[in-house]
Write a protein that holds these residues in place. Structure first.
Motif, PDB file in Angstrom:
ATOM      1  N   GLN A  22      -0.639   9.577  22.930  1.00  0.00           N
ATOM      2  CA  GLN A  22      -1.430  10.254  24.060  1.00  0.00           C
ATOM      3  C   GLN A  22      -0.819  10.041  25.253  1.00  0.00           C
ATOM      4  O   GLN A  22      -0.081   9.283  25.722  1.00  0.00           O
ATOM      5  N   SER A  23      -1.353  11.111  26.195  1.00  0.00           N
ATOM      6  CA  SER A  23      -1.019  11.030  27.704  1.00  0.00           C
ATOM      7  C   SER A  23      -2.665  10.428  28.274  1.00  0.00           C
ATOM      8  O   SER A  23      -3.454  10.769  27.982  1.00  0.00           O
ATOM      9  N   PHE A  24      -2.199   9.399  29.106  1.00  0.00           N
ATOM     10  CA  PHE A  24      -3.362   8.771  29.579  1.00  0.00           C
ATOM     11  C   PHE A  24      -3.390   8.608  31.154  1.00  0.00           C
ATOM     12  O   PHE A  24      -2.513   9.077  31.799  1.00  0.00           O
ATOM     13  N   LYS A  25      -4.717   8.611  31.672  1.00  0.00           N
ATOM     14  CA  LYS A  25      -5.018   8.420  32.860  1.00  0.00           C
ATOM     15  C   LYS A  25      -4.467   6.919  33.069  1.00  0.00           C
ATOM     16  O   LYS A  25      -4.806   5.939  32.318  1.00  0.00           O
ATOM     17  N   ARG A  26      -4.183   6.483  34.324  1.00  0.00           N
ATOM     18  CA  ARG A  26      -3.700   5.184  35.081  1.00  0.00           C
ATOM     19  C   ARG A  26      -5.019   4.444  34.583  1.00  0.00           C
ATOM     20  O   ARG A  26      -6.223   4.476  35.095  1.00  0.00           O
ATOM     21  N   GLY A  27      -4.818   3.111  33.569  1.00  0.00           N
ATOM     22  CA  GLY A  27      -5.705   2.258  33.759  1.00  0.00           C
ATOM     23  C   GLY A  27      -6.392   2.637  32.246  1.00  0.00           C
ATOM     24  O   GLY A  27      -7.402   1.564  31.824  1.00  0.00           O
ATOM     25  N   ASP A  28      -6.490   3.604  31.669  1.00  0.00           N
ATOM     26  CA  ASP A  28      -7.276   3.910  30.516  1.00  0.00           C
ATOM     27  C   ASP A  28      -6.823   3.233  29.227  1.00  0.00           C
ATOM     28  O   ASP A  28      -7.473   3.302  28.316  1.00  0.00           O
ATOM     29  N   ARG A  29      -5.644   2.812  29.223  1.00  0.00           N
ATOM     30  CA  ARG A  29      -4.931   2.549  28.041  1.00  0.00           C
ATOM     31  C   ARG A  29      -5.517   1.166  27.623  1.00  0.00           C
ATOM     32  O   ARG A  29      -5.895   1.002  26.433  1.00  0.00           O
ATOM     33  N   LYS A  30      -5.882   0.224  28.707  1.00  0.00           N
ATOM     34  CA  LYS A  30      -6.639  -0.869  28.079  1.00  0.00           C
ATOM     35  C   LYS A  30      -7.978  -0.905  27.761  1.00  0.00           C
ATOM     36  O   LYS A  30      -8.478  -1.900  27.270  1.00  0.00           O
ATOM     37  N   LYS A  31      -8.595   0.478  27.966  1.00  0.00           N
ATOM     38  CA  LYS A  31      -9.964   0.409  27.663  1.00  0.00           C
ATOM     39  C   LYS A  31      -9.927   1.065  26.279  1.00  0.00           C
ATOM     40  O   LYS A  31     -11.375   1.093  25.733  1.00  0.00           O
ATOM     41  N   LEU A  32      -8.947   1.436  25.699  1.00  0.00           N
ATOM     42  CA  LEU A  32      -9.078   2.200  24.290  1.00  0.00           C
ATOM     43  C   LEU A  32      -8.409   1.531  23.298  1.00  0.00           C
ATOM     44  O   LEU A  32      -7.516   0.430  23.303  1.00  0.00           O
ATOM     45  N   LYS A  33      -8.679   1.784  22.011  1.00  0.00           N
ATOM     46  CA  LYS A  33      -8.269   1.441  20.771  1.00  0.00           C
ATOM     47  C   LYS A  33      -7.428   2.613  19.986  1.00  0.00           C
ATOM     48  O   LYS A  33      -7.824   3.658  20.098  1.00  0.00           O
ATOM     49  N   LEU A  34      -6.724   2.186  19.171  1.00  0.00           N
ATOM     50  CA  LEU A  34      -6.005   3.363  18.551  1.00  0.00           C
ATOM     51  C   LEU A  34      -6.700   3.328  16.856  1.00  0.00           C
ATOM     52  O   LEU A  34      -6.604   2.135  16.340  1.00  0.00           O
ATOM     53  N   ASP A  35      -7.304   4.322  16.465  1.00  0.00           N
ATOM     54  CA  ASP A  35      -7.807   4.458  15.102  1.00  0.00           C
ATOM     55  C   ASP A  35      -7.561   5.838  14.781  1.00  0.00           C
ATOM     56  O   ASP A  35      -8.397   6.825  15.105  1.00  0.00           O
ATOM     57  N   ILE A  36      -6.565   6.316  14.202  1.00  0.00           N
ATOM     58  CA  ILE A  36      -6.062   7.739  13.743  1.00  0.00           C
ATOM     59  C   ILE A  36      -5.815   7.911  12.361  1.00  0.00           C
ATOM     60  O   ILE A  36      -5.284   7.094  11.669  1.00  0.00           O
ATOM     61  N   THR A  37      -6.846   8.904  11.622  1.00  0.00           N
ATOM     62  CA  THR A  37      -6.606   9.130  10.404  1.00  0.00           C
ATOM     63  C   THR A  37      -5.990  10.635  10.172  1.00  0.00           C
ATOM     64  O   THR A  37      -6.694  11.496  10.834  1.00  0.00           O
ATOM     65  N   TYR A  38      -5.041  10.813   9.412  1.00  0.00           N
ATOM     66  CA  TYR A  38      -4.320  12.159   9.433  1.00  0.00           C
ATOM     67  C   TYR A  38      -4.129  12.499   7.774  1.00  0.00           C
ATOM     68  O   TYR A  38      -3.453  11.724   7.148  1.00  0.00           O
ATOM     69  N   LYS A  39      -4.387  13.639   7.546  1.00  0.00           N
ATOM     70  CA  LYS A  39      -4.131  13.909   6.193  1.00  0.00           C
ATOM     71  C   LYS A  39      -3.112  14.885   6.165  1.00  0.00           C
ATOM     72  O   LYS A  39      -2.979  16.076   6.720  1.00  0.00           O
ATOM     73  N   PHE A  40      -1.817  14.416   5.686  1.00  0.00           N
ATOM     74  CA  PHE A  40      -0.672  14.959   5.811  1.00  0.00           C
ATOM     75  C   PHE A  40      -0.467  16.243   5.068  1.00  0.00           C
ATOM     76  O   PHE A  40       0.230  17.333   5.474  1.00  0.00           O
ATOM     77  N   ASN A  41      -0.733  15.991   3.740  1.00  0.00           N
ATOM     78  CA  ASN A  41      -0.809  17.256   2.468  1.00  0.00           C
ATOM     79  C   ASN A  41      -1.704  16.799   1.702  1.00  0.00           C
ATOM     80  O   ASN A  41      -2.667  15.820   1.742  1.00  0.00           O
ATOM     81  N   ALA A  42      -1.703  17.549   0.655  1.00  0.00           N
ATOM     82  CA  ALA A  42      -3.009  17.268  -0.378  1.00  0.00           C
ATOM     83  C   ALA A  42      -2.840  15.979  -1.139  1.00  0.00           C
ATOM     84  O   ALA A  42      -3.995  15.478  -1.484  1.00  0.00           O
ATOM     85  N   GLU A  43      -1.723  15.502  -1.121  1.00  0.00           N
ATOM     86  CA  GLU A  43      -1.253  14.028  -1.848  1.00  0.00           C
ATOM     87  C   GLU A  43      -1.302  12.823  -0.964  1.00  0.00           C
ATOM     88  O   GLU A  43      -1.437  11.750  -1.265  1.00  0.00           O
ATOM     89  N   THR A  44      -1.267  13.023   0.237  1.00  0.00           N
ATOM     90  CA  THR A  44      -0.956  11.845   1.364  1.00  0.00           C
ATOM     91  C   THR A  44      -1.842  11.885   2.565  1.00  0.00           C
ATOM     92  O   THR A  44      -1.946  12.918   3.294  1.00  0.00           O
ATOM     93  N   SER A  45      -2.456  10.907   2.833  1.00  0.00           N
ATOM     94  CA  SER A  45      -3.030  10.641   3.965  1.00  0.00           C
ATOM     95  C   SER A  45      -2.536   9.349   4.750  1.00  0.00           C
ATOM     96  O   SER A  45      -2.333   8.557   3.932  1.00  0.00           O
ATOM     97  N   LEU A  46      -2.844   9.267   6.013  1.00  0.00           N
ATOM     98  CA  LEU A  46      -2.395   8.144   6.578  1.00  0.00           C
ATOM     99  C   LEU A  46      -3.395   7.713   7.752  1.00  0.00           C
ATOM    100  O   LEU A  46      -3.891   8.803   8.400  1.00  0.00           O
ATOM    101  N   ARG A  47      -3.593   6.432   7.976  1.00  0.00           N
ATOM    102  CA  ARG A  47      -4.456   5.999   8.957  1.00  0.00           C
ATOM    103  C   ARG A  47      -3.720   4.817   9.719  1.00  0.00           C
ATOM    104  O   ARG A  47      -3.220   3.807   9.374  1.00  0.00           O
ATOM    105  N   PHE A  48      -3.696   5.043  11.255  1.00  0.00           N
ATOM    106  CA  PHE A  48      -2.944   4.111  12.160  1.00  0.00           C
ATOM    107  C   PHE A  48      -3.899   3.589  12.928  1.00  0.00           C
ATOM    108  O   PHE A  48      -4.984   4.130  13.459  1.00  0.00           O
ATOM    109  N   ARG A  49      -3.879   2.153  12.955  1.00  0.00           N
ATOM    110  CA  ARG A  49      -4.795   1.285  13.753  1.00  0.00           C
ATOM    111  C   ARG A  49      -3.996   0.418  14.785  1.00  0.00           C
ATOM    112  O   ARG A  49      -3.047  -0.241  14.232  1.00  0.00           O
TER     113      ARG A  49
END
Length: 292
Positions: A22-49
């Motif tokens: 992501q592109s952040f405003k200055r100081g925003d990174r410390k306020k946020l967490k990462l939790d992304i779920t992505y369905k890549f195709n019919a057989e595969t999904s990924l969750r990044f935390r």
């Protein structure tokens, strides 16, 4: 830098997951967490935390790691690492369930070489500190993959660094490894373009387009779609106008690399064309001696 690397092979799912970088405003990174779920195709999904979201600086560093890892065929079996260094890397990767049956590519380099490959003009001071912090962020991210009903969890990468000498050893997760080794589809990243880009928006848009537009091909996008590649969260009013301006700047920056052409049609859509010369990345070369 002598003989800078030209190519990196990347995993398309890492490139396409909305909001992973992501592109952040200055100081925003410390306020946020990462939790992304992505369905890549019919057989595969990924969750990044992760404890912090990943930015364009982390994106660029990972591209450099993959480019360097592409020069070797050294891999670690995650179920039975042999050397002390390999065992340490696997311990930090924390493979679980089905991921334990996979392999991880291993890379021995230096922090100085890595920084040079991604375009840093200096390898000391604040720049070096930023890169080490980026390594910490990347290595803290866990990836849970569900593929064909098989579940596996692993960290994005692992590393250990001798800060006195700059010696660096890195291992990448199995999906990145499979892309590097050509074991499944992969995204070509031109490292000459990576070194030429400077803004967060240009770096994030560039990687996303690399995963969508094949070398020598072209594809149409509307403006809102391109904006969403950089900023997945919706915006309105003044913020939307700022995003449009920053996107136009990013497009201009990417075009200056000479690898891309953006043609605006009367309909308001962009025809995005990618050059073909120089994208035929060779397979990784055989290693003459074990890296670990």
């Amino acid at each position: 830098m002598k003989n800078p690397l030209l190519q990196a092979r990347h995993d398309p799912a890492h490139c396409l997951a909305p909001g992973l970088f992501q592109s952040f405003k200055r100081g925003d990174r410390k306020k946020l967490k990462l939790d992304i779920t992505y369905k890549f195709n019919a057989e595969t999904s990924l969750r990044f935390r992760g404890y912090e979201p990943l930015g364009a600086d982390d994106l660029r560093l990972l591209q450099g790691i993959l480019a360097l890892a592409g020069t070797t065929k050294s891999t670690i079996p995650l179920s039975q690492p042999e050397s002390k260094a390999a065992k340490q890397l696997v311990l930090f990767l924390e493979p679980k369930d089905h991921a334990r049956h996979e392999h991880a590519v291993a890379l021995r380099t230096t922090i100085q070489r890595l920084m040079a490959e991604i375009g840093y003009k200096t390898d000391g001071g604040e720049a070096r500190k930023d890169v080490i912090e980026s390594l910490d962020r990347l290595s803290s991210v866990t990836m849970r993959v569900v593929q064909n009903k098989k579940i596996g969890s692993i960290h994005l990468l692992s590393y250990f660094l001798d800060e006195a000498t700059g010696d660096l050893v890195v291992a990448a997760n199995h999906r990145l490894t499979q892309a590097i080794m050509g074991d499944h589809s992969y995204t070509h990243i031109d490292m000459r373009e990576v070194r030429a880009l400077s803004s967060d928006a240009a770096r994030i848009l560039h990687q996303r387009l690399c995963a969508i537009v094949a070398p020598g091909k072209q594809k149409s996008f509307n403006l809102d779609t391109l904006i969403s590649y950089v900023w997945p969260q919706p915006a309105a009013g003044g913020n939307l106008r700022k995003r449009r301006y920053r996107l136009h700047c990013a497009i201009s920056e990417i075009e200056k690399t000479s690898g891309w052409l953006f043609t605006l049609a009367q309909s308001g859509t962009y025809q995005v064309s990618r050059r073909s010369i120089g994208y035929e990345a060779p397979a990784p070369s055989e290693t003459q001696e074990p890296l670990l």
